[in-house]
Design an enzyme around this catalytic site. Structure first.
Site, short mmCIF file in Angstrom:
data_model
loop_
_atom_site.label_atom_id
_atom_site.label_comp_id
_atom_site.label_asym_id
_atom_site.label_seq_id
_atom_site.Cartn_x
_atom_site.Cartn_y
_atom_site.Cartn_z
N GLU A 178 40.78 39.82 43.63
CA GLU A 178 41.04 40.18 45.03
C GLU A 178 41.31 38.99 45.96
OE1 GLU A 178 37.76 42.67 46.19
OE2 GLU A 178 38.24 44.19 44.71
N GLU A 283 40.20 49.56 36.65
CA GLU A 283 39.04 50.20 37.28
C GLU A 283 39.40 51.62 37.69
OE1 GLU A 283 37.34 47.71 40.35
OE2 GLU A 283 37.70 45.88 39.20
#
Ligand code: XIL
Length: 393
Positions: A178, A283
Site C-alpha cells: 500500500e 486478499e
C-alpha cells in the site's frame, strides 16, 4: 468426467465383488486401485485448488487460533481446498518486532510449521507497511521522525532478520504494502516522508539478498482505479529497469457486489502482465454490506460510526442478495480462468464468514458474508459451482 460418473462406473464391479468373483476384489486388486487413481486424476475439481492447478496457487489467510493446531475444522478444509497460506496478522512488523531489536517469532513459526505439516506453501505478509508497524519504527527517543539513514537501516535490519529466518520456507513475500494512493500519488506515509520512494527499492533489495530464491511482491488495494493502476505499473517498470527483482503484484481484491466494474478489474490484470509481472489476487472477499464510501476501499486507518442501517443482514442473508453474491463470485472466477496465464495466485482473506475482518471494517460490529464458508464452516453452494468451472472449457 466427473466424480459422480466415476462412482457409478464402479458400482457394478463393487456389487459383483460378493456374488461374481472374490478374486476380482476391490480391496485387493492393484489394477482397480490404479484405475481409481487414474480416474481421480482426470476427475473434476476435488477442491478449489484443482480449478487452477498446477500453475496458480489457491490460498487462504488464517489467524493464529487457526494455525496453532487446535482447529480441526479449519485444517480439514484447508487441506482439501488450498495449497498456500497467508498469515492474516502475525508476520506484520508490529507483532514481529514490537521493541527495537527484540523479535517475537513464536506465532510466525507456528504458521510455517502448520503449513509444512499440511503440505501448504507460506506467503509472507508483509515486510514494509505503514500500518500495523511498531510505534518506535519511524521515531527517535524524543518522538521525532528518524533520519533517512536510520530508517533505511531499520528497514534493512527488519527485513534481513525476518526473511533470513524463513529462508527456503516462505514461497514469496509481500515486500511493500500500500505505497500508492488511489489518485496515483505516493502515499505520504512516514516511510515516504522520510525516505521518498527509495524505501521501496531498499526493501526489495534487502529481501532479495536475504533469500535469493523467494518471490517478491508489491501489494495494494483498489487496483482497478485507473490512476492507481497506472502508478503501480510505472513503479514496476522503474524497479525492473533498475535491476530490482519483483515477481508479481498483488491486487488485494476487497470487493463488493457493485464495485469495482469488472472490466476495469480485468484491465488491471492485463496492464500488470504487460508491465512484466505476474498478477496475484491476494486478499479476496466480497462484502454484501452497504459501503460508507459508496465504493470499496481498504485503508485500515479509516473507520466509521455504527448505524443500524449499515448493518441490514444480522438475521441472515435474503435470497436475492445470496443470488447476487453467487453471481459475483462466478463472474470473478470466470475472469480468473480466462486470465490464468497471467495469474500466479488467488488467496481469500479468511476462510469463514465468522472470521472475516469485514465484520469489523470499516464499521465495527457488523455481520458480513464475504467468504465461501459460512459462520458454521459450512461451504456455501457457490463453492461447488466454482469447482465446476473447470469443466467449462
Ligand atoms: C487486516 C486484518 O485482516 C485484520 O485482522 C487487522 O485487524 C487489520 O488488517 N490490507 C492488508 C491486510 O494488506 O493486512 C489487512 O488485514 C486488510 C487490508
Amino acid at each position: 468426467m466427473n466424480v459422480r460418473k466415476s462412482s457409478s462406473f464402479f458400482a457394478p464391479l463393487l456389487r459383483g465383488r460378493a456374488g461374481v468373483s472374490e478374486a476380482f476384489s476391490f480391496s485387493t486388486s492393484p489394477f482397480l486401485i490404479l484405475l481409481l487413481f487414474a480416474l481421480s486424476l482426470s476427475a473434476s475439481a476435488q477442491g478449489l485448488r484443482d480449478v487452477f492447478a498446477p500453475d496458480v496457487l489457491v490460498g487462504v489467510a488464517l489467524n493464529q487460533w487457526q494455525t496453532n493446531g487446535q482447529d480441526g475444522r479449519t485444517t480439514a478444509i484447508v487441506r482439501r481446498h488450498f495449497n498456500c497460506i497467508t498469515p492474516e496478522n502475525v508476520m506484520k512488523s508490529g507483532p514481529l518486532q514490537p521493541v527495537e531489536g527484540q523479535f517475537n517469532f513464536r506465532q510466525a513459526d507456528e504458521v510455517v510449521e502448520y503449513a509444512e505439516a499440511n503440505g501448504q506453501q507460506v506467503i509472507g505478509h508483509c515486510l514494509v507497511w505503514h500500518s500495523q508497524a511498531p510505534s518506535w519504527f519511524f521515531k527517535d527517543d524524543a518522538g521525532k521522525p528518524v533520519s533517512a539513514e536510520v530508517l533505511r537501516e531499520r528497514i534493512r535490519r527488519h527485513i534481513t532478520t525476518v526473511v533470513s529466518r524463513y529462508r527456503g520456507r516462505v514461497h514469496g513475500w509481500d515486500v511493500v504494502n500500500e505505497a500508492i494512493e488511489d489518485d496515483g500519488s505516493f502515499r505520504r506515509s512516514p516511510l515516504y516522508n522520510i525516505l521518498g520512494e527509495d524505501f521501496i527499492e531498499v526493501a526489495f533489495r534487502a529481501a532479495h539478498e536475504a533469500d535469493p530464491d523467494a518471490e517478491l511482491y508489491y501489494n495494494d488495494y483498489s487496483m482497478s482505479l485507473p490512476r492507481k493502476r497506472e502508478a503501480v505499473c510505472r513503479l514496476v517498470r522503474r524497479l525492473k529497469e533498475r535491476g530490482v527483482r519483483i515477481d508479481a503484484v498483488g491486487m488485494q481484491s476487497h470487493l463488493s457486489l457493485h464495485h469495482p466494474d469488472l472490466r476495469e478489474y480485468e484491465t488491471t490484470m492485463d496492464s500488470l502482465a504487460a508491465a512484466g509481472v505476474k498478477v496475484m489476487v491476494t486478499e479476496l472477499d466480497v462484502s454484501v454490506l452497504p459501503s460508507p464510501w459508496g465504493f470499496n476501499g481498504a485503508d485500515v486507518a479509516q473507520n466509521f460510526d455504527y448505524q443500524k442501517a449499515m448493518n441490514p443482514y444480522t438475521e441472515g442473508l435474503p435470497d436475492s442478495i445470496s443470488a447476487r453474491f453467487e453471481q459475483r463470485y462466478l463472474d470473478l472466477f470466470r475472469i480468473y480462468r480466462r486470465h490464468r496465464n497471467q495469474l500466479s495466485r488467488i488467496t481469500f482473506w479468511g476462510l469463514s464468514d465468522a472470521q472475516s475482518w469485514l465484520n469489523g471494517f470499516p464499521i465495527k460490529g457488523r455481520t458480513d458474508y464475504p467468504l465461501l464458508w459460512d459462520r458454521d464452516y459450512q461451504a456455501k453452494p457457490v463453492l461447488q459451482r466454482i469447482m465446476q468451472l473447470k469443466d467449462e472449457d
